[in-house]
Design an enzyme around this catalytic site. Sequence first.
Site, PDB file in Angstrom:
ATOM      1  N   SER A  24     -14.516   9.362   1.299  1.00 35.98           N
ATOM      2  CA  SER A  24     -13.258   9.512   2.006  1.00 35.98           C
ATOM      3  C   SER A  24     -12.068  10.383   1.344  1.00 35.98           C
ATOM      4  O   SER A  24     -12.254  10.531   0.203  1.00 35.98           O
ATOM      5  CB  SER A  24     -12.723   8.179   2.272  1.00 35.98           C
ATOM      6  OG  SER A  24     -11.897   7.918   1.528  1.00 35.98           O
ATOM      7  N   LYS A  25     -11.310  10.852   1.961  1.00 28.42           N
ATOM      8  CA  LYS A  25     -10.290  11.551   1.515  1.00 28.42           C
ATOM      9  C   LYS A  25      -9.626  10.861   0.419  1.00 28.42           C
ATOM     10  O   LYS A  25      -8.952  11.723  -0.490  1.00 28.42           O
ATOM     11  CB  LYS A  25      -9.332  11.733   2.747  1.00 28.42           C
ATOM     12  CG  LYS A  25      -9.150  13.114   3.330  1.00 28.42           C
ATOM     13  CD  LYS A  25      -8.168  13.649   4.284  1.00 28.42           C
ATOM     14  CE  LYS A  25      -7.597  14.929   4.068  1.00 28.42           C
ATOM     15  NZ  LYS A  25      -8.607  15.984   4.704  1.00 28.42           N
TER      16      LYS A  25
END
Length: 521
Positions: free
Chosen positions: A294-295
Site C-alpha cells: 500500500s501507499k
Amino acid sequence: MSATSTTEETGPTQTGPSPDQPVHAPRDDARVLGDLAPEQVRVRFPPSPTGNLHVGNVRSALFNWVFARHYGGTFVLRVEDTDAGRNLAESYQVLYDSLTWLGLTWDEGPGVGGPYAPYVQSERGDVYRDVAARLLESGAAYRCYCTREEIEAREALLPKGAPSGYDGFCRDLPAERVEQLESVGAPSVVRMRVPDGDIVFDDLVRGEVRFAAEHVPDYVLVRANGEPLYTLVNPVDDALMEITHVLRGEDLLPSTPRQVVLYEALARIGVGPGRTPRFGHLPTVLGGGNRRLSKRDKGSGLAEYREQGYLPEGLLNYLALLGWSIAEDRDVFTLDEMVEAFDVLRVNANPARFDPRKCEAINASHIRLLDTTTLTEALVPFFVSADLVADPPTPEQHALLAAVAPLVQERIQTLSEAVGMVSFLFVDDAALQVEDGLLTAQSGPALTAARDALAGLETFDAASIEAALRAALVEGLGLKPRLAFGPVRAALTGRKISPPLFESIELLGRESTLARLDAVR
Ligand code: GLU
Ligand code: ZN
C-alpha cells in the site's frame, strides 16, 4: 468496497494458464493483436497526479511502455485528474519528472501533444459532457433521481443473498414523472443501463474472465453536480484515444465489466473506433504479510528509490520481475532486452511479493554493469547533495570521483552508499571523524610503524604501499593482517569498512595520509 462491487464476494470465473505450464510457450501474436498490425498498438498509462508514484503503478507504466516498444506502437500518457480536490500543481511535474527519469518516454501526452489532445482530463470537461448527453439520448444511460436514503431503504428490503447495489428503480420512469422531477429541479445522477447477460472477455494474463450481469449494477457515470466520474472518463478517453490494449493492475479488475459495457455502448453511438480494448490485468504486488503493497508501506513510493540511488534500469528490471521474467535462469536484463523479449501472454497471474532485498540486489547488478564514466556521472549528484564536492565538481574533484568509482562499484547496492564509503577522500584531514572504538591504546605501534613505512616510500602507489605496510606491520611487528591494517584503515578513513585499503591510501595521497596518521598517534 462500495456495495456495487460484488466481484469481491463472488469472484469472476477464470481459466487462466496454470502456473505449471512451460514458461516458453510459443509467442501467439494473433491472440494479442487480433487483426491489428503491430504498429497500430496503442497503450496508455493513466495515473492520477497524487504526488509520489506508487511502484505498482510504475510497474504498469513499464509493462505498457515495453509492450508498445516491442510492437513499434504508441505509448500515451494521460493524466486522470478529474478528482480535482486531490491534485497539487507540483504533483503533475513530479509525475513527468519521474517518468522521464525512468526513461519511460511517452509518444503522446502532456508536453508532447498528439492528435487526441488534450491529454489532461481536467481540460476535457466538454468532451465528457457531450458524450454523457449522447449516452442519455441513445438510452444507453438514464437519469436517476433516487436519494441515497431511498436506495438504502429499498436495499434493506431485499432477501438475504440477493445481489446488492442499485436496483434500476429509475430505468424506465414515465416521461411525465421525469418532467415533473425536472420542473422542481430534482437533482439527478447519470447511470449506465447495464444490459443483461454475462460479461466475458479474454484477459491476456488471466485467460477468460466472466462476470454475471446481476453483479454489475447500473452504476453512476456523472454526479448530481455534473462532475464526470472515473467510470465514465477512463473508458471514454480510451475509446477516443483509440487505445487497443489496457494493461493495468488486478485491483482494477472489478471495474472492468462496467467498462466493457460502456465501450460497447460508445461503439454503438460512434464514439471512438468501435473496438473494445484487449485487457491484461497484471498480478497484485504484495507487501508484508499477504496484503497489497500500500501507499503507506515503506518502499512503495518511487521517490525513495531515486533518493537512495537506484538506477532506473535496476529498479525497472526488478519491477519487471513482479509478474514477468526474461528466462528461468536469468534475472538481470536491460530494458532493450526486455523490449525484445516481452510477451504479455507470459505474464504470470499469481500475486507477486515485493522483496526489497532482491530489488537491491538487482540494482547492485546493474551498478556492476556500468562503465566507469557512466558510474562517475551517476555518483556526482549524490556527492553534490552531501556537500562533499562543488556543483558542478571541480576538475580535481571530478577526477577523484572517477578514480573512486571502480573502487566502490563492486561494493555498493545503491549509489548513495558510495557517499559514506568514500567521504574520507573528500573531507579535510582535520575534519575526519573516526568512529568510536576503532582506535585503542594498542593501535599505537601499528600506526607509528605505518607512518614510518609510508613516509619513506618513493612511489606512492597501491602496490608499493601494500608492500611497505606488509613488511612493516605483518613481518616487522608480527601482527595478523586484520590487527595490522584495522587501525590504519580507521585512522585514514574513519571507518571499519572502506574500499580496498591500499588503493584508498593511494587516492588519499602521501600528504593527507601522513597528516592523518600523525593526528591520531
Ligand atoms: N487513473 C486510474 C488509476 O491510476 C487508471 C486505471 C487504469 O489503468 O485504467 O488507478
Ligand atoms: Zn433512481
